[in-house]
Motif scaffolding. Structure first.
Motif, PDB file in Angstrom:
ATOM      1  N   TRP A  67       0.847  -1.186   0.000  1.00 57.99           N
ATOM      2  CA  TRP A  67       0.000   0.000   0.000  1.00 57.99           C
ATOM      3  C   TRP A  67       0.883   1.237   0.000  1.00 57.99           C
ATOM      4  O   TRP A  67       1.857   1.310   0.741  1.00 57.99           O
ATOM      5  N   ILE A  68       0.529   2.203  -0.846  1.00 59.86           N
ATOM      6  CA  ILE A  68       1.218   3.490  -0.852  1.00 59.86           C
ATOM      7  C   ILE A  68       0.184   4.598  -0.655  1.00 59.86           C
ATOM      8  O   ILE A  68      -0.986   4.434  -0.982  1.00 59.86           O
ATOM      9  N   ARG A  69       0.659   5.693  -0.110  1.00 55.98           N
ATOM     10  CA  ARG A  69      -0.173   6.892   0.036  1.00 55.98           C
ATOM     11  C   ARG A  69       0.326   7.923  -0.957  1.00 55.98           C
ATOM     12  O   ARG A  69       1.504   8.265  -0.951  1.00 55.98           O
ATOM     13  N   SER A 136       4.438  18.231  -7.424  1.00 56.56           N
ATOM     14  CA  SER A 136       5.175  17.051  -6.973  1.00 56.56           C
ATOM     15  C   SER A 136       4.262  16.195  -6.103  1.00 56.56           C
ATOM     16  O   SER A 136       3.839  16.620  -5.028  1.00 56.56           O
ATOM     17  N   ILE A 137       3.953  14.998  -6.587  1.00 54.62           N
ATOM     18  CA  ILE A 137       3.132  14.043  -5.845  1.00 54.62           C
ATOM     19  C   ILE A 137       4.087  13.172  -5.045  1.00 54.62           C
ATOM     20  O   ILE A 137       4.999  12.564  -5.612  1.00 54.62           O
ATOM     21  N   SER A 138       3.898  13.104  -3.732  1.00 50.49           N
ATOM     22  CA  SER A 138       4.805  12.306  -2.905  1.00 50.49           C
ATOM     23  C   SER A 138       4.192  10.945  -2.613  1.00 50.49           C
ATOM     24  O   SER A 138       2.973  10.782  -2.598  1.00 50.49           O
ATOM     25  N   PHE A 139       5.079   9.965  -2.376  1.00 49.53           N
ATOM     26  CA  PHE A 139       4.673   8.593  -2.095  1.00 49.53           C
ATOM     27  C   PHE A 139       5.166   8.189  -0.718  1.00 49.53           C
ATOM     28  O   PHE A 139       6.345   8.362  -0.398  1.00 49.53           O
ATOM     29  N   ASP A 140       4.279   7.663   0.098  1.00 55.05           N
ATOM     30  CA  ASP A 140       4.632   7.061   1.385  1.00 55.05           C
ATOM     31  C   ASP A 140       4.315   5.575   1.276  1.00 55.05           C
ATOM     32  O   ASP A 140       3.219   5.206   0.839  1.00 55.05           O
ATOM     33  N   TYR A 141       5.245   4.741   1.699  1.00 54.86           N
ATOM     34  CA  TYR A 141       5.100   3.288   1.604  1.00 54.86           C
ATOM     35  C   TYR A 141       4.722   2.730   2.968  1.00 54.86           C
ATOM     36  O   TYR A 141       5.446   2.926   3.933  1.00 54.86           O
ATOM     37  N   GLU A 142       3.596   2.035   3.031  1.00 49.68           N
ATOM     38  CA  GLU A 142       3.151   1.475   4.305  1.00 49.68           C
ATOM     39  C   GLU A 142       3.984   0.258   4.668  1.00 49.68           C
ATOM     40  O   GLU A 142       4.262  -0.603   3.826  1.00 49.68           O
ATOM     41  N   ARG A 143       4.375   0.203   5.922  1.00 48.84           N
ATOM     42  CA  ARG A 143       5.084  -0.933   6.526  1.00 48.84           C
ATOM     43  C   ARG A 143       6.475  -1.173   5.943  1.00 48.84           C
ATOM     44  O   ARG A 143       7.028  -2.247   6.088  1.00 48.84           O
TER      45      ARG A 143
END
Length: 176
Positions: A67-69, A136-143
Motif C-alpha cells: 500500500w502506498i499513500r 510534486s506528488i509524494s509517495f509514502d510506503y506502508e510498513r
C-alpha cells in the motif's frame, strides 16, 4: 514469523538458505490471511512471500503487494484514472481506495501496487498539469522500514550497495 502471525502451532518454517524460507501452513485460510496483509517484516526488512510453486518463474519472489499513500494531488484531479496513472510509476496498480461520493477526510489517497523489489522506491513524481504548472506528488510506503539510502532499493543496506562505486584513488563516490 509464525509468532508475528499469531499462528503458533498452525505453521512451521524450514530454512532453504540464509535468505529463503518455506512456511508450511496447516490451513489454506491461514496462508491466505497472511498473504492478504501484504508486507511483513523481519528485523525491519520487508519479506517477500508467495504461494509455493513447483517450477517457479525467473521473477518468483520479486514482487511485493504494498500500500502506498499518494499526497499532494490537486483536488481537481482526484479521479481514479489520474491516480492510477500516477501510481503506475511505482508498480502495477492493484487497487485504488477512492470514494468520490464521500468527503475526503485524509490528505492522501491509498493505492495498492505490485512493487518489483529490484527497482528503487520512488519518493515522488513530478506531474505537469494542463495549465503547465508542475506539482510534486509524494509517495509514502506502508510498513516499509529499511531501505538502502543510496539507491532506494529494499534488498540491501547502504554499506552493501552494489550501485555505489567508490574510487579510492581520489575518494569520490558515484551513485548510479
Amino acid at each position: 514469523m509464525p509468532r508475528i502471525w499469531r499462528l503458533y502451532s498452525r505453521v512451521r518454517g524450514v530454512a532453504l538458505s540464509q535468505e529463503k524460507f518455506q512456511f508450511i501452513f496447516k490451513s489454506e485460510d491461514d496462508l491466505n490471511e497472511v498473504l492478504k496483509t501484504g508486507v511483513w517484516t523481519q528485523d525491519d526488512w520487508c519479506v517477500v512471500m508467495d504461494k509455493w510453486v513447483e517450477k517457479p518463474p525467473d521473477d518468483y519472489l520479486m514482487f511485493l503487494p504494498i500500500w502506498i499513500r499518494l499526497r499532494n494531488i490537486p483536488v481537481n484531479y482526484y479521479t481514479e484514472a489520474t491516480i492510477r496513472d500516477i501510481a503506475k510509476c511505482v508498480g502495477k496498480v492493484l487497487t485504488v481506495e477512492l470514494e468520490l461520493e464521500k468527503s475526503q477526510s485524509q490528505d492522501y489517497v491509498m493505492v495498492r501496487v505490485l512493487l518489483d523489489v529490484r527497482n528503487p522506491l520512488r519518493n515522488s513524481k513530478e506531474v505537469q498539469l494542463p495549465d503547465g504548472d508542475l506539482v510534486s506528488i509524494s509517495f509514502d510506503y506502508e510498513r516499509v522500514r529499511k531501505r538502502c539510502f543510496l539507491c532506494q532499493r529494499l534488498t540491501h543496506e547502504k554499506n552493501m550497495c552494489p550501485f555505489n562505486q567508490v574510487d579510492f584513488g581520489n575518494v569520490s563516490t558515484e551513485v548510479i
